[in-house]
Motif scaffolding. Structure first.
Motif, PDB file in Angstrom:
ATOM      1  N   THR A 200      57.139  37.405  52.088  1.00  0.00           N
ATOM      2  CA  THR A 200      57.711  37.253  50.760  1.00  0.00           C
ATOM      3  C   THR A 200      56.823  36.398  49.867  1.00  0.00           C
ATOM      4  OG1 THR A 200      59.937  37.433  51.690  1.00  0.00           O
ATOM      5  CG2 THR A 200      59.743  36.510  49.476  1.00  0.00           C
ATOM      6  N   LEU A 201      56.312  35.288  50.404  1.00  0.00           N
ATOM      7  CA  LEU A 201      55.430  34.426  49.618  1.00  0.00           C
ATOM      8  C   LEU A 201      54.177  35.180  49.183  1.00  0.00           C
ATOM      9  CD1 LEU A 201      55.635  31.069  51.616  1.00  0.00           C
ATOM     10  CD2 LEU A 201      56.719  31.619  49.436  1.00  0.00           C
ATOM     11  N   ILE A 202      53.604  35.955  50.088  1.00  0.00           N
ATOM     12  CA  ILE A 202      52.388  36.700  49.763  1.00  0.00           C
ATOM     13  C   ILE A 202      52.682  37.793  48.744  1.00  0.00           C
ATOM     14  CG2 ILE A 202      50.681  38.297  50.740  1.00  0.00           C
ATOM     15  CD1 ILE A 202      50.765  36.546  53.272  1.00  0.00           C
ATOM     16  N   GLN A 203      53.851  38.411  48.873  1.00  0.00           N
ATOM     17  CA  GLN A 203      54.237  39.445  47.913  1.00  0.00           C
ATOM     18  C   GLN A 203      54.433  38.858  46.516  1.00  0.00           C
ATOM     19  OE1 GLN A 203      54.509  42.683  48.550  1.00  0.00           O
ATOM     20  NE2 GLN A 203      55.400  43.386  46.628  1.00  0.00           N
ATOM     21  N   LEU A 204      55.044  37.688  46.438  1.00  0.00           N
ATOM     22  CA  LEU A 204      55.382  37.101  45.142  1.00  0.00           C
ATOM     23  C   LEU A 204      54.189  36.456  44.455  1.00  0.00           C
ATOM     24  CD1 LEU A 204      58.828  35.448  45.985  1.00  0.00           C
ATOM     25  CD2 LEU A 204      58.409  37.565  44.731  1.00  0.00           C
ATOM     26  N   ARG A 205      53.152  36.090  45.199  1.00  0.00           N
ATOM     27  CA  ARG A 205      52.025  35.409  44.546  1.00  0.00           C
ATOM     28  C   ARG A 205      50.950  36.387  44.056  1.00  0.00           C
ATOM     29  NH1 ARG A 205      47.774  33.755  48.455  1.00  0.00           N
ATOM     30  NH2 ARG A 205      47.372  35.659  49.618  1.00  0.00           N
ATOM     31  N   GLN A 206      51.233  37.695  44.111  1.00  0.00           N
ATOM     32  CA  GLN A 206      50.265  38.667  43.610  1.00  0.00           C
ATOM     33  C   GLN A 206      49.998  38.414  42.130  1.00  0.00           C
ATOM     34  OE1 GLN A 206      51.470  42.663  44.342  1.00  0.00           O
ATOM     35  NE2 GLN A 206      51.760  42.376  46.545  1.00  0.00           N
ATOM     36  N   PRO A 207      48.747  38.552  41.699  1.00  0.00           N
ATOM     37  CA  PRO A 207      48.442  38.340  40.274  1.00  0.00           C
ATOM     38  C   PRO A 207      49.060  39.424  39.407  1.00  0.00           C
ATOM     39  CG  PRO A 207      46.527  39.224  41.425  1.00  0.00           C
ATOM     40  CD  PRO A 207      47.551  38.909  42.483  1.00  0.00           C
ATOM     41  N   GLN A 208      49.560  39.008  38.237  1.00  0.00           N
ATOM     42  CA  GLN A 208      50.141  39.922  37.255  1.00  0.00           C
ATOM     43  C   GLN A 208      51.232  40.784  37.889  1.00  0.00           C
ATOM     44  OE1 GLN A 208      46.813  42.091  35.589  1.00  0.00           O
ATOM     45  NE2 GLN A 208      46.153  40.340  34.387  1.00  0.00           N
ATOM     46  N   LEU A 209      52.086  40.150  38.696  1.00  0.00           N
ATOM     47  CA  LEU A 209      53.141  40.881  39.383  1.00  0.00           C
ATOM     48  C   LEU A 209      54.087  41.551  38.400  1.00  0.00           C
ATOM     49  CD1 LEU A 209      54.542  41.555  42.093  1.00  0.00           C
ATOM     50  CD2 LEU A 209      55.822  39.426  41.842  1.00  0.00           C
ATOM     51  N   SER A 210      54.338  40.888  37.258  1.00  0.00           N
ATOM     52  CA  SER A 210      55.281  41.449  36.299  1.00  0.00           C
ATOM     53  C   SER A 210      54.735  42.677  35.577  1.00  0.00           C
ATOM     54  CB  SER A 210      55.666  40.378  35.267  1.00  0.00           C
ATOM     55  OG  SER A 210      54.500  39.949  34.560  1.00  0.00           O
ATOM     56  N   LYS A 211      53.402  42.849  35.574  1.00  0.00           N
ATOM     57  CA  LYS A 211      52.816  43.985  34.856  1.00  0.00           C
ATOM     58  C   LYS A 211      52.811  45.256  35.700  1.00  0.00           C
ATOM     59  CE  LYS A 211      49.817  41.322  31.770  1.00  0.00           C
ATOM     60  NZ  LYS A 211      48.433  41.108  31.278  1.00  0.00           N
ATOM     61  N   LYS A 212      52.714  45.122  37.003  1.00  0.00           N
ATOM     62  CA  LYS A 212      52.701  46.294  37.867  1.00  0.00           C
ATOM     63  C   LYS A 212      53.513  46.008  39.134  1.00  0.00           C
ATOM     64  CE  LYS A 212      48.148  44.910  39.647  1.00  0.00           C
ATOM     65  NZ  LYS A 212      46.803  45.363  40.047  1.00  0.00           N
ATOM     66  N   PRO A 213      54.798  45.770  38.966  1.00  0.00           N
ATOM     67  CA  PRO A 213      55.604  45.433  40.131  1.00  0.00           C
ATOM     68  C   PRO A 213      55.870  46.648  41.009  1.00  0.00           C
ATOM     69  CG  PRO A 213      57.000  45.621  38.207  1.00  0.00           C
ATOM     70  CD  PRO A 213      55.581  45.787  37.733  1.00  0.00           C
ATOM     71  N   ASP A 214      55.930  46.420  42.284  1.00  0.00           N
ATOM     72  CA  ASP A 214      56.329  47.459  43.230  1.00  0.00           C
ATOM     73  C   ASP A 214      57.750  47.110  43.658  1.00  0.00           C
ATOM     74  OD1 ASP A 214      56.779  49.132  45.406  1.00  0.00           O
ATOM     75  OD2 ASP A 214      54.662  49.174  45.968  1.00  0.00           O
ATOM     76  N   GLU A 215      58.727  47.724  43.001  1.00  0.00           N
ATOM     77  CA  GLU A 215      60.109  47.345  43.220  1.00  0.00           C
ATOM     78  C   GLU A 215      60.537  47.561  44.666  1.00  0.00           C
ATOM     79  OE1 GLU A 215      59.071  49.346  40.904  1.00  0.00           O
ATOM     80  OE2 GLU A 215      59.548  48.480  38.938  1.00  0.00           O
ATOM     81  N   ALA A 216      60.077  48.654  45.269  1.00  0.00           N
ATOM     82  CA  ALA A 216      60.502  48.958  46.638  1.00  0.00           C
ATOM     83  C   ALA A 216      59.979  47.908  47.617  1.00  0.00           C
ATOM     84  CB  ALA A 216      60.014  50.352  47.040  1.00  0.00           C
ATOM     85  N   ASN A 217      58.681  47.592  47.514  1.00  0.00           N
ATOM     86  CA  ASN A 217      58.106  46.601  48.428  1.00  0.00           C
ATOM     87  C   ASN A 217      58.728  45.223  48.203  1.00  0.00           C
ATOM     88  OD1 ASN A 217      56.440  48.467  49.630  1.00  0.00           O
ATOM     89  ND2 ASN A 217      54.658  47.964  48.365  1.00  0.00           N
ATOM     90  N   LEU A 218      58.937  44.860  46.934  1.00  0.00           N
ATOM     91  CA  LEU A 218      59.521  43.562  46.635  1.00  0.00           C
ATOM     92  C   LEU A 218      60.949  43.479  47.168  1.00  0.00           C
ATOM     93  CD1 LEU A 218      59.273  40.821  45.319  1.00  0.00           C
ATOM     94  CD2 LEU A 218      59.961  41.852  43.151  1.00  0.00           C
TER      95      LEU A 218
END
Length: 268
Positions: A200-218
Motif C-alpha cells: 500500500t505504501l509503495i502504491q500510494l507514493r507513486q509520482p503524480q498518482l492523482s493524474k493517472k490513478p489505477d483505481e483497481a490496483n489501488l
C-alpha cells in the motif's frame, strides 16, 4: 568565541514511535549525511536533480520493505535504475554504504526509547548483484554511541557492524528475518498484513498518482491492507443480527397489541 559543539540530538515527544533522524553513508552523492525530523515531519527543499527523491527512495519505505528491486525502491518503478548505480554511480569499481532510520518514543516512565533500522550495501562493478544486510539497533544511537564510519572514513563491514552492535542490536543476513523483527517491534501485524501495508505504501507514493490513478490496483492494495476479521467477531455480528430480527418481531407484536388495546378502549 564561536561555539563549535554539535547540537543535541532530537528526542521523542510522544508515547508512540515517531521518526527522529535518517541518514545516508556513501550512497548516491552523499558521503555522510543526516536529515532530522521535527515532530515526526521532514521537509526537503531544493532544485531539481539535487537528490530529494533519492533520499526518500533509499530510506522510506525501503528500510521497512527491505527489497532491492527497482520497482519497490524507485517511485516511478523504472527497472533500469538498479541499486548498484546508487553506490557505483557508473564510474566506481567498489563501494559500500549504509542507509538508516532512527525512531523514538516515550515510555510509561517518561524515559525515551530509541530504535534504529538500517541496511548495509556493497556493490562491485564486476558483479551485477548488490550484497545487502540489515540491522536493528535498540536504545543506543548512531553518531553518539555507535558510528557506521571510522574516523578515517572507512565504512564498517558486516562483520565489524556485528561486533559494534554487541548486545544492543542484531544483524540480519536475510530480508525476511529483518522484516519479521521490524514488525515485532513496531507493528505487530503478522507477515500477510505487513506485506499488504508495504504494498500500500509503495502504491500510494507513486509520482503524480492523482493524474493517472489505477483505481483497481489501488482498491486491491487498500483492501489487502485491511486487517482480517476474526471468526469470533463474525460470530458476534451474526448473533447480533439474529437478535435484531427477534427484536423486530417482538416490536411488531407489541405494536399490534397496542392497536388492539386502543380499539378496545374506544369501544369500551
Amino acid at each position: 568565541m564561536t561555539d563549535t559543539t554539535s547540537p543535541s540530538l532530537p528526542i521523542p515527544t510522544l508515547a508512540r514511535w515517531q521518526p527522529l533522524r535518517l541518514g545516508l553513508i556513501e550512497l548516491f552523492h552523499y558521503d555522510s549525511e543526516e536529515f532530522w525530523f521535527r515532530d515526526g515531519h521532514l521537509l526537503l527543499r531544493g532544485n531539481n536533480g539535487t537528490g530529494k527523491s533519492k533520499v526518500l527512495s533509499l530510506t522510506l519505505p525501503f528500510l521497512f520493505d527491505a527489497q532491492l528491486k527497482p520497482s519497490r525502491i524507485e517511485p516511478d518503478g523504472d527497472a533500469s535504475k538498479k541499486m548498484a548505480w546508487n553506490l557505483l554511480l557508473g564510474r566506481l569499481d567498489r563501494r559500500m554504504g549504509y542507509a538508516w532510520l532512527e525512531l523514538g518514543r516515550l515510555g510509561a516512565d517518561g524515559q525515551p526509547h530509541y530504535l534504529t533500522l538500517g541496511c548495509g550495501l556493497l556493490a562491485v562493478a564486476a558483479r551485477p548483484q548488490v550484497d545487502s544486510w540489515f540491522f536493528v539497533l535498540e536504545q543506543q544511537r548512531i553518531g553518539q554511541d555507535i558510528w557506521l564510519m571510522s574516523p578515517t572514513r572507512a565504512v564498517l563491514t558486516r562483520e565489524r557492524l556485528r561486533d559494534a552492535l554487541q548486545d544492543h542490536g542484531q544483524v540480519f543476513d536475510t530480508a525476511t528475518a529483518y522484516r519479521r523483527a521490524v514488525d515485532e517491534r513496531l507493528f505487530h501485524l503478522g507477515p500477510q498484513r505487513y506485506t499488504a501495508l508495504m504494498d500500500t505504501l509503495i502504491q500510494l507514493r507513486q509520482p503524480q498518482l492523482s493524474k493517472k490513478p489505477d483505481e483497481a490496483n489501488l482498491s486491491n492494495a487498500l483492501t489487502e491492507a485491511l486487517p482480517p476479521i476474526s471468526t469470533d467477531l463474525l460470530a458476534d455480528v451474526a448473533d447480533a443480527l439474529n437478535q435484531l430480527e427477534e427484536y423486530r418481531r417482538e416490536l411488531e407484536e407489541y405494536e399490534a397489541l397496542e392497536r388492539a388495546v386502543g380499539q378496545f378502549n374506544q369501544r369500551y
